[in-house]
Motif scaffolding. Structure first.
Motif, PDB file in Angstrom:
ATOM      1  N   MET A   1      42.161  30.123  33.769  1.00  0.00           N
ATOM      2  CA  MET A   1      41.143  31.009  34.321  1.00  0.00           C
ATOM      3  C   MET A   1      40.044  30.191  34.992  1.00  0.00           C
ATOM      4  SD  MET A   1      38.922  33.867  32.391  1.00  0.00           S
ATOM      5  CE  MET A   1      40.241  34.437  31.337  1.00  0.00           C
ATOM      6  N   CYS A   9      33.128  36.686  32.091  1.00  0.00           N
ATOM      7  CA  CYS A   9      33.789  37.348  30.964  1.00  0.00           C
ATOM      8  C   CYS A   9      33.004  37.169  29.679  1.00  0.00           C
ATOM      9  CB  CYS A   9      35.191  36.767  30.729  1.00  0.00           C
ATOM     10  SG  CYS A   9      36.401  37.423  31.860  1.00  0.00           S
ATOM     11  N   HIS A  32      39.967  44.267  30.864  1.00  0.00           N
ATOM     12  CA  HIS A  32      40.279  42.852  31.026  1.00  0.00           C
ATOM     13  C   HIS A  32      40.972  42.282  29.782  1.00  0.00           C
ATOM     14  CE1 HIS A  32      39.998  38.723  32.332  1.00  0.00           C
ATOM     15  NE2 HIS A  32      39.428  38.407  31.176  1.00  0.00           N
ATOM     16  N   CYS A  36      44.150  39.710  29.309  1.00  0.00           N
ATOM     17  CA  CYS A  36      43.803  38.301  29.158  1.00  0.00           C
ATOM     18  C   CYS A  36      43.735  37.910  27.680  1.00  0.00           C
ATOM     19  CB  CYS A  36      42.475  38.023  29.844  1.00  0.00           C
ATOM     20  SG  CYS A  36      41.913  36.335  29.670  1.00  0.00           S
ATOM     21  N   CYS A  39      40.527  35.700  26.519  1.00  0.00           N
ATOM     22  CA  CYS A  39      39.290  36.446  26.273  1.00  0.00           C
ATOM     23  C   CYS A  39      39.422  37.354  25.053  1.00  0.00           C
ATOM     24  CB  CYS A  39      38.911  37.282  27.492  1.00  0.00           C
ATOM     25  SG  CYS A  39      38.273  36.279  28.843  1.00  0.00           S
TER      26      CYS A  39
HETATM   27 ZN   LIG Z   1      39.754  36.583  30.450  1.00  0.00          ZN
END
Ligand SMILES: [Zn+2]
Lengths: 81, 194
Positions: A1, A9, A32, A36, A39
């Motif tokens: 990322m 984020c 998100h 992801c 995260c």
């Molecule tokens: Zn992320």
């Protein structure tokens, strides 16, 4: 990322965890997190730390007599005037 | 916003009792977590309430009394205890207005601290980790995570911009994670020896 995206984020993530995100920001983060994993892990970890702090560090009551001694001092002060 | 009038003596006592005194436990907890000493905490709370009474005219009824009191307490703490310490401004960390400027964001802190590990830590470990943080970092975690103040309220209590609140909080949390990671790995070590 990308670093920049990662920062955005994390910033969003902290807003949500601290209960200060708008609905839109909240939804944006949730969307998100579905995509992801990085995260998502960060979110779960940060949340668990926040919860642990709250659950383990319980507020205590102030020592006996403190409230009274404060109120006595205040009454004295008020009386002297 | 409205006109501020000075309180009559009996109103002073009423405002004091109704708006300030209910926060005595929260104040004591905050004081204790700053000083880490029961007697110092008591003195600090007492001093804060005396100041609050003295400056009661600058408090507007109906506004956030808790934040107002926390601000006084924090300032008293800085005046009394920072001065005593030999290194008044030991924490000369650079705070930036941008949310992150530090390399902390690139550190892969999360890799070896897992949610399950955090959940297995006991109260003492969490408390010790928090208490081991430098007081400025400890303070933002206390205000945000334990007391539930908003960033905006924290900015007022600490007299710093919101951007600084957020970057300080972020750094405090990274430091806390580091500490927890150390506890976790020392626990792992103990487990292996069994
Ligand atoms: Zn992320």
């Amino acid at each position: 990322m990308e670093v920049e995206q990662k920062q955005a984020c994390t910033e969003l993530l902290e807003l949500v965890i601290d209960g200060q995100a708008t609905q839109k920001q909240h939804d944006e983060l949730m969307g998100h997190l579905e995509k992801c994993e990085e995260c998502r892990e960060e979110y779960l970890l940060s949340k668990s730390i926040k919860d642990s702090l709250k659950n383990h560090i319980k507020p205590s009551t102030s020592p006996t007599g403190l409230a009274n001694s404060i109120q006595n001092k205040i009454s004295e002060t008020a009386f002297l005037k | 916003m409205g006109e501020r009038m000075s309180y009559e003596s009996k109103d002073k006592q009423r405002v004091f009792n109704e708006e300030f005194m209910p926060h005595i436990d929260a104040m004591y907890n905050f004081a204790y977590r700053l000083t880490l000493d029961e007697d110092d905490a008591k003195d600090l709370v007492q001093e804060t309430f005396m100041k609050a009474y003295r400056f009661i005219n600058s408090f507007e009824t109906g506004t956030n009394a808790k934040a107002w009191l926390f601000r006084i307490l924090k300032n008293s703490f800085i005046n009394n205890y920072r001065k005593k310490s030999k290194q008044p401004n030991k924490v000369d960390y650079q705070e930036v207005e941008s949310f992150y400027n530090s390399d902390s964001v690139n550190e892969n802190i999360t890799t070896d601290l897992r949610v399950e590990t955090v959940q297995h830590l006991i109260g003492d470990e969490i408390t010790n980790a928090l208490n081991s943080l430098d007081v400025d970092f400890r303070t933002v975690i206390i205000l945000c995570d334990l007391e539930g103040f908003t960033y905006e309220e924290m900015a007022k209590i600490l007299d710093i911009p919101i951007g600084t609140v957020r970057s300080r909080l972020h750094r405090a949390r990274n430091l806390l994670k580091e500490k927890l990671k150390q506890y976790a790995s020392s626990l792992g070590y103990k487990d292996k020896r069994k």
